[in-house]
Design a protein around this motif. Structure first.
Motif, PDB file in Angstrom:
ATOM      1  N   GLY A 451       0.864  -1.184   0.119  1.00 58.16           N
ATOM      2  CA  GLY A 451       0.059  -0.034  -0.161  1.00 58.16           C
ATOM      3  C   GLY A 451       0.818   1.404  -0.012  1.00 58.16           C
ATOM      4  O   GLY A 451       2.116   1.242   0.307  1.00 58.16           O
ATOM      5  N   MET A 477      -2.459  -6.214   0.417  1.00 56.21           N
ATOM      6  CA  MET A 477      -2.705  -5.080   0.802  1.00 56.21           C
ATOM      7  C   MET A 477      -2.188  -4.029  -0.413  1.00 56.21           C
ATOM      8  O   MET A 477      -1.103  -3.838  -0.432  1.00 56.21           O
ATOM      9  N   GLY A 479      -4.029  -0.874  -0.989  1.00 60.46           N
ATOM     10  CA  GLY A 479      -4.452   0.535  -0.656  1.00 60.46           C
ATOM     11  C   GLY A 479      -3.539   1.690  -0.907  1.00 60.46           C
ATOM     12  O   GLY A 479      -2.445   1.663  -0.836  1.00 60.46           O
ATOM     13  N   TRP A 480      -4.540   2.721  -1.788  1.00 59.36           N
ATOM     14  CA  TRP A 480      -3.689   3.959  -2.042  1.00 59.36           C
ATOM     15  C   TRP A 480      -2.527   3.735  -3.028  1.00 59.36           C
ATOM     16  O   TRP A 480      -1.467   4.133  -3.008  1.00 59.36           O
ATOM     17  N   ASP A 505      -7.213  -5.765   0.031  1.00 62.72           N
ATOM     18  CA  ASP A 505      -7.440  -4.227   0.627  1.00 62.72           C
ATOM     19  C   ASP A 505      -7.372  -3.401  -0.778  1.00 62.72           C
ATOM     20  O   ASP A 505      -6.110  -3.588  -1.244  1.00 62.72           O
ATOM     21  N   LEU A 506      -8.346  -2.924  -1.095  1.00 60.36           N
ATOM     22  CA  LEU A 506      -8.177  -2.015  -2.513  1.00 60.36           C
ATOM     23  C   LEU A 506      -8.814  -0.653  -2.108  1.00 60.36           C
ATOM     24  O   LEU A 506      -9.304   0.039  -2.939  1.00 60.36           O
ATOM     25  N   ARG A 507      -8.526  -0.196  -0.838  1.00 58.08           N
ATOM     26  CA  ARG A 507      -9.149   1.156  -0.709  1.00 58.08           C
ATOM     27  C   ARG A 507      -8.342   2.167  -1.395  1.00 58.08           C
ATOM     28  O   ARG A 507      -7.166   2.304  -1.570  1.00 58.08           O
ATOM     29  N   ASN A 509      -8.471   3.665  -4.374  1.00 60.38           N
ATOM     30  CA  ASN A 509      -7.980   3.562  -5.652  1.00 60.38           C
ATOM     31  C   ASN A 509      -8.315   4.292  -6.818  1.00 60.38           C
ATOM     32  O   ASN A 509      -8.118   3.782  -8.035  1.00 60.38           O
ATOM     33  N   ASP A 534     -12.142  -5.074   1.067  1.00 61.55           N
ATOM     34  CA  ASP A 534     -12.201  -3.770   1.376  1.00 61.55           C
ATOM     35  C   ASP A 534     -12.136  -2.772   0.238  1.00 61.55           C
ATOM     36  O   ASP A 534     -11.141  -2.456  -0.493  1.00 61.55           O
ATOM     37  N   ASN A 538     -13.622   4.791  -2.739  1.00 61.48           N
ATOM     38  CA  ASN A 538     -13.373   4.332  -4.242  1.00 61.48           C
ATOM     39  C   ASN A 538     -14.108   5.154  -5.020  1.00 61.48           C
ATOM     40  O   ASN A 538     -14.330   4.765  -6.094  1.00 61.48           O
TER      41      ASN A 538
END
Length: 597
Positions: A451, A477, A479-480, A505-507, A509, A534, A538
């Motif tokens: 991430g 993970m 994310g971001w 976790d793909l927060r 993006n 997650d 998004n």
């Protein structure tokens, strides 16, 4: 009428002057309410009138008063019975009024009784302590009520200590007095093994409560005093108590205001204590000097396995000093140095000490330490040789693509690390591709944190191509990472084939509805691995939520147990669709699906 304080003095003469009156009326008046001699002047009028009552000091007009009194005694005036009866009733009323006024004057003018010695500062009943602070005395029983409630709460806390093996008393603010009270319950307790006194306003004075208690209590294994401002003085007191202690295995002193002196006191204790396995000193004020003291302790201590020094001020010099202690230590298994600004020079010295460390280090945290690709080279060299390291954290440094490539090469040779965190290192698609290639042959790594690296869609594609059929990643993970809808399409394609990833976790993006639809198409396919997804932050709207809800309804064998769609742009319609999908999954499979939006 005019009353003066001379009424209250028996040594003074009371002089009464009237313009009319009779001897009989004067005699009756004296018998009714005067206890001191009075002088009367008698007029020739038949109707009795009291016009003025003048009270004077004997030293004022004593001669004139005596003459008036003599004349009143020599003059004889007959008084008919009718006249006497005529004034008795009004005189009686006058007497009552006069008596009331007399008592009022007495209450106002008489001096108050002085208190007995030692009673001025005596607290009032009920334990109320009076104060001159504004508003503090408005409710007389308020202080007593608070005191009673505090005692009841402490009594309940004491019950907890006697009833449960794990007791969390953090944040209850019972202070030094409370910890002394609870110490009695802890002294010979045979139940509580893990007790948290964190964030309770305990100071160095309160630490004294543990003196003697920890020697008699053989059950307590974990003592958490984090978040209390005990400072160096408290650390010294506690260190003296724990020198010979044989019960405590884990000591937590995070965020307690410890400086170098406190760290040195703990270090001296560790030289003699052979029971402690874990010491946490995170987020304190420990500098180079404190690190040096702890390094000396590591040379002598043979029992400590985990040392936490995150968020201190060790710097490069502190890391170098600690390295010297690690060279001669065999016991330490975990070292946490996150956020100490050790830099490339500090990590070089630290890795040198770890390379000579005769024990088996399993966890190393050097995150947020201003390490660049130059420092990553030293880390990579250690990774190549290590056969015991399981967990490596290089989070929030600045190793970039060059450093990532060096770490990737080392991972090709390493067969012990299962969890690696490379998040927040400004790694782009090139560095991610190097990491992905490692996973083709490395089946040991199960958790990968990437991430906060701007890998973009290309980085997502590099990972997707490998993870479709290779690797053993269970937690991924991302994310971001700026992968966008296109990157989501690559990840969705991976989920169709991968049978190991359980947490994704793909927060944040920027997936939007397009990315959500791509993932929904994969969720329709039977996936026996994915349990937690997650998708927070998004920019997903109702359209994307409808696609995901339809996918969940279509897949009767879905294993998904947790779906996070918080901080998106869903309205009541999208939320209702997701709620219906959740209920449908429960009806069909009797499995609980948690959806956050």
């Amino acid at each position: 009428m005019d009353f003066t304080p001379s009424l209250l003095n028996p040594n003074r003469t009371i002089t009464t002057t009237t313009t009319t009156g009779t001897a009989a009326s004067i005699l009756l008046q004296r018998r009714l309410f005067f206890s001191t001699p009075v002088q009367h002047a008698i007029s020739q009028r038949r109707r009795l009138q009291f016009k003025t009552l003048a009270v004077k000091n004997a030293s004022g007009r004593s001669g004139r008063s005596r003459r008036a009194y003599t004349e009143s005694q020599t003059e004889s005036v007959p008084v008919p019975v009718k006249e006497i009866a005529s004034f008795v009733l009004p005189v009686g009323s006058f007497v009552v009024v006069t008596f009331v006024m007399w008592k009022l004057v007495e209450k106002l003018m008489m001096p108050k009784k002085s208190k007995a010695p030692g009673t001025e500062n005596k607290p009032t009943e009920g334990g109320v302590k009076w104060s001159f602070a504004a508003g503090s005395n408005l409710l007389p029983n308020f202080g007593a009520k608070i005191e009673r409630e505090s005692k009841l709460r402490l009594h309940d806390f004491a019950k907890e200590l006697r009833s449960f093996s794990i007791v969390d008393m953090s944040g209850r603010n019972f202070g030094d007095e409370g910890v002394f009270y609870l110490a009695e319950s802890l002294a010979y307790n045979q139940v509580a093994e893990d007790v948290s006194f964190a964030a309770n306003g305990i100071t160095a004075e309160g630490i004294k409560a543990f003196d003697g208690i920890l020697q008699s209590n053989i059950t307590l294994k974990t003592l958490n005093l984090s978040g209390n401002t005990i400072g160096d003085e408290g650390a010294k007191i506690l260190a003296d108590i724990l020198v010979d202690n044989t019960g405590i295995l884990k000591l937590q002193l995070n965020s307690t205001g410890l400086g170098d002196d406190g760290a040195k006191a703990i270090a001296e204790m560790l030289k003699k204590n052979s029971t402690l396995r874990t010491v946490e000193l995170n987020n304190n004020l420990i500098d180079y000097s404190g690190f040096s003291g702890l390094a000396e302790a590591l040379l002598e201590n043979k029992s400590l396995q985990s040392l936490y020094l995150n968020g201190n001020y060790g710097g490069a010099l502190g890391a170098s000093a600690l390295a010297k202690g690690l060279e001669g230590n065999k016991a330490l298994r975990e070292l946490f140095l996150h956020g100490n600004s050790i830099g490339d020079e500090g990590v070089r010295a630290l890795i040198t000490g770890l390379s000579l460390h005769k024990g088996k280090l399993t966890a190393l945290d050097i995150g947020n330490n201003m390490i660049t690709s130059k420092g990553a080279f030293h880390v990579a060299e250690y990774v190549k040789r290590s056969k015991s390291l399981l967990w490596l954290n290089i989070y929030m440094n600045d190793i970039k693509d060059e450093g990532a490539e060096k770490i990737a090469e080392a991972l090709k040779e390493n067969r012990s690390i299962t969890n690696i965190d490379l998040g927040g290192n400004d790694i782009h698609a090139k560095g991610i591709t190097a990491i992905a290639e490692v996973l083709k042959d490395n089946g040991v790594i199960t958790a990968l944190e990437l991430g906060y690296n701007p890998m973009g869609p290309d980085g997502a594609k590099a990972l997707s191509d490998v993870l479709k059929f290779h690797g053993n990643i269970k937690t991924l993970m991302l994310g971001w990472c700026k992968i966008g809808p296109k990157g989501a399409e690559f990840i969705a394609d991976t989920l169709k084939y991968n049978n190991t990833i359980s947490t994704l976790d793909l927060r944040a993006n920027g997936l939007s509805d397009e990315g959500a639809k791509s993932l929904a198409r994969s969720l329709k396919v039977v996936n026996e691995a994915l349990v937690s997804l997650d998708l927070g932050f998004n920019e997903i709207r109702d359209e994307g939520a409808f696609s995901i809800s339809q996918a969940l309804k279509a897949n009767e064998d879905v294993r998904l147990a947790s779906l996070n769609l918080a901080s998106n742009f869903l309205t009541k319609l999208g939320q209702s669709a997701l709620t219906d999908a959740r209920d449908h999954v429960f009806e069909m499979t009797e499995k609980e699906l948690s959806i956050a939006f």
